[in-house]
Motif scaffolding. Structure first.
Motif, PDB file in Angstrom:
ATOM      1  N   ASP B 150      11.376  -1.811  -1.875  1.00 22.14           N
ATOM      2  CA  ASP B 150      11.253  -0.518  -1.190  1.00 22.14           C
ATOM      3  C   ASP B 150      10.155   0.341  -1.809  1.00 22.14           C
ATOM      4  OD1 ASP B 150      13.472  -1.011   0.498  1.00 22.14           O
ATOM      5  OD2 ASP B 150      14.787  -0.638  -1.218  1.00 22.14           O
ATOM      6  N   LEU B 151       9.848   0.049  -3.059  1.00 22.66           N
ATOM      7  CA  LEU B 151       8.824   0.834  -3.763  1.00 22.66           C
ATOM      8  C   LEU B 151       7.800  -0.124  -4.363  1.00 22.66           C
ATOM      9  CD1 LEU B 151       7.756   3.472  -5.163  1.00 22.66           C
ATOM     10  CD2 LEU B 151       9.369   2.980  -7.022  1.00 22.66           C
ATOM     11  N   LEU B 152       6.527   0.128  -4.067  1.00 24.98           N
ATOM     12  CA  LEU B 152       5.462  -0.715  -4.619  1.00 24.98           C
ATOM     13  C   LEU B 152       4.739   0.039  -5.729  1.00 24.98           C
ATOM     14  CD1 LEU B 152       3.851  -2.231  -1.378  1.00 24.98           C
ATOM     15  CD2 LEU B 152       5.385  -3.356  -3.001  1.00 24.98           C
ATOM     16  N   LEU B 153       4.598  -0.627  -6.865  1.00 27.69           N
ATOM     17  CA  LEU B 153       3.858  -0.071  -7.998  1.00 27.69           C
ATOM     18  C   LEU B 153       2.623  -0.946  -8.171  1.00 27.69           C
ATOM     19  CD1 LEU B 153       6.918   0.401 -10.391  1.00 27.69           C
ATOM     20  CD2 LEU B 153       5.899   2.102  -8.880  1.00 27.69           C
ATOM     21  N   LEU B 154       1.478  -0.400  -7.848  1.00 31.79           N
ATOM     22  CA  LEU B 154       0.270  -1.227  -7.725  1.00 31.79           C
ATOM     23  C   LEU B 154      -0.800  -0.776  -8.713  1.00 31.79           C
ATOM     24  CD1 LEU B 154       0.153  -0.984  -3.817  1.00 31.79           C
ATOM     25  CD2 LEU B 154       1.161  -2.835  -5.167  1.00 31.79           C
ATOM     26  N   ASP B 155      -1.204  -1.683  -9.577  1.00 29.71           N
ATOM     27  CA  ASP B 155      -2.237  -1.377 -10.569  1.00 29.71           C
ATOM     28  C   ASP B 155      -3.492  -2.168 -10.205  1.00 29.71           C
ATOM     29  OD1 ASP B 155      -3.619  -0.587 -12.774  1.00 29.71           O
ATOM     30  OD2 ASP B 155      -2.088  -1.209 -14.234  1.00 29.71           O
ATOM     31  N   GLU B 156      -4.469  -1.504  -9.652  1.00 28.79           N
ATOM     32  CA  GLU B 156      -5.694  -2.164  -9.186  1.00 28.79           C
ATOM     33  C   GLU B 156      -5.349  -3.394  -8.336  1.00 28.79           C
ATOM     34  OE1 GLU B 156      -8.824  -1.261  -9.653  1.00 28.79           O
ATOM     35  OE2 GLU B 156      -8.606   0.306 -11.161  1.00 28.79           O
ATOM     36  N   PRO B 157      -4.623  -3.221  -7.261  1.00 25.09           N
ATOM     37  CA  PRO B 157      -4.084  -4.390  -6.538  1.00 25.09           C
ATOM     38  C   PRO B 157      -5.139  -5.255  -5.869  1.00 25.09           C
ATOM     39  CG  PRO B 157      -3.720  -2.390  -5.275  1.00 25.09           C
ATOM     40  CD  PRO B 157      -4.254  -1.959  -6.608  1.00 25.09           C
ATOM     41  N   LEU B 158      -6.304  -4.680  -5.591  1.00 23.21           N
ATOM     42  CA  LEU B 158      -7.314  -5.463  -4.875  1.00 23.21           C
ATOM     43  C   LEU B 158      -8.346  -6.081  -5.813  1.00 23.21           C
ATOM     44  CD1 LEU B 158      -7.831  -3.121  -1.775  1.00 23.21           C
ATOM     45  CD2 LEU B 158      -6.245  -5.026  -2.062  1.00 23.21           C
ATOM     46  N   ALA B 159      -8.095  -5.930  -7.117  1.00 18.46           N
ATOM     47  CA  ALA B 159      -9.026  -6.517  -8.091  1.00 18.46           C
ATOM     48  C   ALA B 159      -9.097  -8.020  -7.865  1.00 18.46           C
ATOM     49  CB  ALA B 159      -8.524  -6.230  -9.505  1.00 18.46           C
ATOM     50  N   ASN B 160     -10.252  -8.594  -8.009  1.00 15.44           N
ATOM     51  CA  ASN B 160     -10.504 -10.042  -7.883  1.00 15.44           C
ATOM     52  C   ASN B 160     -10.478 -10.560  -6.438  1.00 15.44           C
ATOM     53  OD1 ASN B 160     -10.461 -10.213 -10.751  1.00 15.44           O
ATOM     54  ND2 ASN B 160      -8.234 -10.361 -10.669  1.00 15.44           N
ATOM     55  N   LEU B 161     -10.210  -9.690  -5.478  1.00 15.42           N
ATOM     56  CA  LEU B 161     -10.119 -10.167  -4.090  1.00 15.42           C
ATOM     57  C   LEU B 161     -11.446  -9.956  -3.370  1.00 15.42           C
ATOM     58  CD1 LEU B 161      -6.608  -8.819  -3.003  1.00 15.42           C
ATOM     59  CD2 LEU B 161      -7.207 -11.122  -3.754  1.00 15.42           C
ATOM     60  N   ASP B 162     -11.879 -10.970  -2.615  1.00 18.97           N
ATOM     61  CA  ASP B 162     -13.102 -10.815  -1.819  1.00 18.97           C
ATOM     62  C   ASP B 162     -12.764 -10.025  -0.541  1.00 18.97           C
ATOM     63  OD1 ASP B 162     -12.002 -12.553   0.106  1.00 18.97           O
ATOM     64  OD2 ASP B 162     -12.814 -14.309  -0.925  1.00 18.97           O
ATOM     65  N   PRO B 163     -13.777  -9.599   0.204  1.00 19.37           N
ATOM     66  CA  PRO B 163     -13.502  -8.760   1.384  1.00 19.37           C
ATOM     67  C   PRO B 163     -12.530  -9.401   2.372  1.00 19.37           C
ATOM     68  CG  PRO B 163     -15.827  -8.706   0.868  1.00 19.37           C
ATOM     69  CD  PRO B 163     -15.222  -9.710  -0.047  1.00 19.37           C
ATOM     70  N   ALA B 164     -12.653 -10.713   2.568  1.00 16.44           N
ATOM     71  CA  ALA B 164     -11.754 -11.384   3.519  1.00 16.44           C
ATOM     72  C   ALA B 164     -10.315 -11.337   3.014  1.00 16.44           C
ATOM     73  CB  ALA B 164     -12.199 -12.827   3.712  1.00 16.44           C
TER      74      ALA B 164
END
Lengths: 229, 225
Positions: B150-164
Motif C-alpha cells: 500500500d505504501l511505496l518507499l522508493l530510493d532513486e527507483p529509475l537508476a540504471n534503467l534505460d528509457p524503454a
C-alpha cells in the motif's frame, strides 16, 4: 495482514540457502577438505596410524568442530552482503523462521561433511571397526550436530554483523561448543574402545540433550533482537 | 487514515544525528518527494519508515499503525526499492521472487504476473549475476510489488534503467500506480513534477516541507550547496 505459514517460510529459506551453496560451493568443499586434510596431518604428524578410545574420539570431534566453524562463519554472509536480511526483515514472517532454517542448513552441512570425514577417519586413523561403532555413533552425531547447529546459527548471526566476523565467530563459538565437545567425546570414546566397544554412560546423551535444549531456547529468545535494529 | 504521520522524528548513528525533528503527514495516494545532498538523511528516513531502523525520538505512524510498536502489522504492506536490490546474485529472478513470495505468503501465480509486468519472463531463469544492472533493477521492482504493497518507499527507483525500461516500470511504481509513495531522488525537477509534497533535508534536518508550487528554485538549490 496475516503472516505467512512459518513452515513454508522455513522451507523457502532452506531451499534458497542450499541452492546458493550448490551454485557457489563456498562452504561444503572447504569443510570436507579441512576435515580430511586434518586427519591426514594427524596420521603423519602424530606418527600414529591407528588410534582408539579417548584419543580417537577426541581427534574425530575436534576436527568436526573446527570444520563446522568454516560453515558457521559463512551461513549468513550472502544474507548480509546481498540484502537478504533486509528483504527478510521487510516481510511479515516470524523472525525465528530464519534461525530454524539456518539450524537446518548447518545440520545438512554437518551430515554431508560427516559422510566424507567419518569414513576417511576410519581409514586413516581408527583402529576398531567403524561398523561395530556405527549404530551408536549415529546417535552421537545426531545430538552433537544439533548442538553445533544451534550454537552456530546463533553465533553466526552475531558475528556476521561485525567487521571481524572471521575472528568473532570462532572466538564466540568455541567456548560455547566446549560442553558439546566434552559430551560427544565422552559418549564416543567407549564406542571406539579396542578390541571391543563397551557400554556408553547414560549421562553423556542426557547432558548433551539438555545442553542442546537449553541453547535452543536461548537462541529462540535472543534471535529476534539480533536481527532487529 | 493517513499513509504516514511523523512528528519530531529523530534518528542517530552513535553521536551523529542522521535525521532530526522531521514532522510530516502524507495522505493515501499522495507522493512525498525527499530531496537533499548525499548524507542528508534521505535513505535513513526511508529505512525508518520501512521499519528497518527504529526512531530514537518522535512519533511515527505508518498506514495507521504506530511504530515501532506495531511494526509487524506494517511489514508486508510496504514496498521498499532502495540502492540494494535485496536479491541473491546466484539465484535466478524467479527463484528470488519465489523466496520473497514465501516470505510474504504470496501465491505462486503472482510471480508470473509481476515478471510479465516488467517484461522479464524471458530472462527469469538466469542467475542475477549474469543480468545487467538495469535488468536486476527490474527484478527488484518485481520484488517490491510482489505483495501488492500500500505504501511505496522508493530510493532513486529509475537508476540504471534505460528509457524503454523506464516506460515499462513507470506505470507500476509511478504516480499513476495510485499508491502512497515516498520518493527519494537526486533529480529535483523530475521529483517535483511527481510530488504532492516536497521535503528538503540538510544534514538530517528539514529545510522545508511544502507543495511543489510553493517552492522556488533557490530553496532547492540551497539543499545541494
Amino acid at each position: 495482514m496475516s503472516r505467512p505459514r512459518s513452515a513454508t517460510v522455513v522451507v523457502a529459506l532452506l531451499r534458497a540457502q542450499l541452492r546458493l551453496e550448490l551454485r557457489t560451493f563456498e562452504s561444503l568443499p572447504a569443510m570436507c577438505l579441512f576435515a580430511v586434510t586434518t586427519f591426514v596431518l594427524f596420521h603423519f604428524g602424530l606418527n600414529v596410524f591407528q588410534m582408539s578410545s579417548d584419543l580417537a574420539s577426541g581427534v574425530l570431534w575436534v576436527t568436526l568442530l573446527l570444520a563446522a566453524l568454516l560453515g558457521i562463519n559463512r551461513i549468513y554472509v550472502a544474507d548480509a552482503e546481498q540484502g537478504g536480511f533486509d528483504g527478510f526483515l521487510l516481510s511479515p514472517a516470524e523472525r525465528s523462521t530464519m534461525l530454524v532454517a539456518k539450524i537446518l542448513v548447518l545440520l545438512v552441512y554437518m551430515a554431508i561433511v560427516e559422510l566424507v570425514a567419518v569414513p576417511a577417519f576410519a581409514i586413516l586413523l581408527l583402529e576398531p571397526s567403524l561398523w561395530n561403532a556405527f549404530p551408536g555413533l549415529l546417535g552421537v552425531l545426531a545430538l552433537g550436530n544439533l548442538g553445533i547447529a544451534v550454537i552456530g546459527a546463533l553465533v553466526g548471526a552475531l558475528a556476521v554483523r561485525t567487521q571481524a566476523r572471521d575472528l568473532i565467530g570462532p572466538l564466540m563459538s568455541l567456548p560455547l561448543l566446549v560442553p558439546v565437545l566434552i559430551c560427544v567425546a565422552g559418549w564416543t570414546a567407549p564406542l571406539f574402545r579396542y578390541p571391543e566397544a563397551v557400554g556408553v554412560a547414560v549421562r553423556w546423551p542426557l547432558v548433551l540433550a539438555l545442553y542442546d535444549a537449553i541453547f535452543g531456547l536461548i537462541a529462540f529468545a535472543l534471535f529476534d533482537f539480533l536481527l532487529e535494529d | 487514515m493517513s499513509a504516514l504521520e511523523a512528528r519530531g522524528l529523530t534518528r542517530r548513528y552513535g553521536e551523529r544525528i542522521a535525521l532530526a525533528d522531521v514532522t510530516l503527514t502524507l495522505e493515501q495516494g499522495q507522493t512525498l518527494a525527499v530531496l537533499g545532498s548525499n548524507g542528508a538523511g534521505k535513505t535513513t528516513l526511508l529505512r525508518v519508515l520501512a521499519t528497518l531502523l527504529r526512531p530514537h525520538a518522535g512519533e511515527l505512524s505508518v498506514l495507521g499503525h504506530p511504530l515501532p510498536g506495531e511494526s509487524w502489522a506494517v511489514r508486508g504492506r510496504i514496498g521498499l526499492l532502495g540502492h540494494e536490490p535485496m536479491l541473491y546474485r546466484e539465484l535466478t529472478a524467479r527463484e528470488n521472487l519465489r523466496l520473497h513470495g514465501a516470505l510474504h505468503g504470496v501465491a505462486a501465480e503472482r510471480i508470473g504476473e509481476v515478471l510479465a509486468a516488467v517484461a522479464l519472463e524471458r530472462r527469469a531463469d538466469e542467475p542475477l549475476r549474469t543480468l545487467s544492472r538495469g535488468l536486476v533493477q527490474r527484478v527488484a521492482v518485481c520484488r517490491t510489488l510482489l505483495h501488492a504493497p500500500d505504501l511505496l518507499l522508493l530510493d532513486e527507483p529509475l537508476a540504471n534503467l534505460d528509457p524503454a525500461a523506464r516506460e515499462i516500470v513507470e506505470p507500476l511504481i509511478g504516480r499513476s500506480s495510485g499508491k502512497a509513495r515516498v520518493l527519494v531522488s537526486h533529480e529535483p525537477a523530475a521529483a517535483l513534477a511527481e510530488a504532492d509534497l516536497v521535503l528538503g533535508l540538510i544534514r538530517g534536518r528539514p529545510a522545508f516541507l511544502s507543495a511543489p508550487a510553493e517552492l522556488d528554485d533557490a530553496a532547492v538549490a540551497e539543499l545541494y550547496r
